[in-house]
Write a protein that holds these residues in place. Sequence first.
Motif, PDB file in Angstrom:
ATOM      1  N   MET A   1      12.742   4.076   2.698  1.00 30.79           N
ATOM      2  CA  MET A   1      12.200   3.421   2.745  1.00 30.79           C
ATOM      3  C   MET A   1      12.441   2.389   4.662  1.00 30.79           C
ATOM      4  O   MET A   1      11.588   2.636   5.158  1.00 30.79           O
ATOM      5  CB  MET A   1      12.494   2.064   2.308  1.00 30.79           C
ATOM      6  N   ASN A   2      13.503   2.937   5.421  1.00 30.05           N
ATOM      7  CA  ASN A   2      13.006   2.165   6.469  1.00 30.05           C
ATOM      8  C   ASN A   2      12.973   2.901   7.755  1.00 30.05           C
ATOM      9  O   ASN A   2      12.260   2.660   8.948  1.00 30.05           O
ATOM     10  CB  ASN A   2      15.060   1.971   6.926  1.00 30.05           C
ATOM     11  N   GLU A   3      13.361   4.315   7.335  1.00 32.58           N
ATOM     12  CA  GLU A   3      12.099   5.552   8.211  1.00 32.58           C
ATOM     13  C   GLU A   3      10.845   5.454   8.412  1.00 32.58           C
ATOM     14  O   GLU A   3      10.556   5.346   9.172  1.00 32.58           O
ATOM     15  CB  GLU A   3      12.837   6.601   7.736  1.00 32.58           C
TER      16      GLU A   3
ATOM     17  N   GLY B   1      17.331   7.671  11.495  1.00 33.24           N
ATOM     18  CA  GLY B   1      16.450   8.263  12.958  1.00 33.24           C
ATOM     19  C   GLY B   1      15.662   8.842  12.700  1.00 33.24           C
ATOM     20  O   GLY B   1      14.776   9.379  14.471  1.00 33.24           O
ATOM     21  N   ALA B   2      14.843   9.150  11.336  1.00 34.48           N
ATOM     22  CA  ALA B   2      13.767   9.961  11.924  1.00 34.48           C
ATOM     23  C   ALA B   2      12.835   9.781  12.525  1.00 34.48           C
ATOM     24  O   ALA B   2      12.121  10.268  13.235  1.00 34.48           O
ATOM     25  CB  ALA B   2      13.318  10.401  10.267  1.00 34.48           C
ATOM     26  N   HIS B   3      12.208   7.669  11.965  1.00 33.51           N
ATOM     27  CA  HIS B   3      11.294   7.501  13.100  1.00 33.51           C
ATOM     28  C   HIS B   3      10.972   7.342  14.120  1.00 33.51           C
ATOM     29  O   HIS B   3      10.522   7.216  15.108  1.00 33.51           O
ATOM     30  CB  HIS B   3      11.500   5.744  12.234  1.00 33.51           C
TER      31      HIS B   3
ATOM     32  N   LEU C   1       2.957   3.668   5.952  1.00 35.11           N
ATOM     33  CA  LEU C   1       3.575   4.350   4.855  1.00 35.11           C
ATOM     34  C   LEU C   1       4.653   3.531   4.192  1.00 35.11           C
ATOM     35  O   LEU C   1       4.433   3.750   2.590  1.00 35.11           O
ATOM     36  CB  LEU C   1       4.587   5.196   5.243  1.00 35.11           C
ATOM     37  N   ASN C   2       5.118   2.227   4.013  1.00 35.82           N
ATOM     38  CA  ASN C   2       4.824   1.529   3.050  1.00 35.82           C
ATOM     39  C   ASN C   2       4.148   1.253   2.776  1.00 35.82           C
ATOM     40  O   ASN C   2       4.272  -0.208   0.936  1.00 35.82           O
ATOM     41  CB  ASN C   2       6.510  -0.051   3.634  1.00 35.82           C
TER      42      ASN C   2
END
Length: 343
Positions: free
Chosen positions: A262-264, A220-222, A272-273
């Motif tokens: 990677m999800n964040e 949940g950082a994003h 970023l990805n």
Amino acid sequence: MKFLDEAKIFVKAGDGGPGCVSFRRERYVPRGGPDGGDGGKGGDVVFVVDPSLNTLSEFRRKKRFIAQRGEAGRGKSQHGRAGKDLVVRVPPGTIVKDAETGRILKDLTTPGTRWIAARGGKGGKGNERFKSATRQAPRFAQPGRPGEERWLDLELKLIADVGLVGEPNAGKSTFLSRVTSARPKIADYPFTTIRPMLGVADLTDERTLVIADIPGLIEGAHKGIGMGHQFLKHIERTKVLLIILDLSLGKAAALKSFETLMNELSGYHDSLNRKPLVVALNKIDLLGVSERSECVELCNYFIQKGISCHPISGVTGEGVAQLLETLWLKARGPNPDDLPGCI
């Protein structure tokens, strides 16, 4: 010095000096003409990118920056002296926004760059300027123009070659202290790192890598959980991302951690990805013989996905030198065939 990556300040350039109303007063010249000089220009507020800075902490207390005003004009056609420019030093990676509209005014990234944040007002014209055939003795002059003023929002996004990404307690700070002169706080509990840090790793042949360590990311950082937004922005400018996984927790936990990270990253910003990735399987000094075989399997899994992978120990330094070489090549954009894989 505490780390600060956001600040709001007020800048005001110097006002222009007023023009002078004056007439020649000399013996044998009873009706001398006008000789009032112009006022001086007000000083500018100038931002200068200083590479020795890596935080906005200098703006914690000082919020107002006002340049010197221009001097008034004088008689005998003497112009007023211009006000001195006020130089404000900011670290590389500082984004300047208009506080009222939110519009980005300047992205200051290159050391030595100078940018005028507020321009000084022009000096007023003296009465000498207004003399004409029909107006021999003008008794007026112009006032100086006011300097520009506005509130600015400053936001810092660190500039580094490598951005360290990992969950809390993955060993990022230990790795950073191993390869650079930075001395982050290190302990065996989550969230030891509470602010971004920069370190410089010295390779051979006078090569260096600037490495940014951000606090550990949680699920949940994003969305801003755990101050994720404040931390993730500091790896936007990095050239390569180093994903550090804690292998001492097992293969399955390391894979789950990788997927979460990677999800964040993708949830915060797609860019970023798209950055080059390197995976470091950390804490191999804690593994037994059977667990080391799992390490090789996991590393081969990442290599098959086109991701360079290195088992390392931030504590003993095992595998760190080869990892730095891979990061150097990735940061400089080499031929992919030159990149080492699992070691």
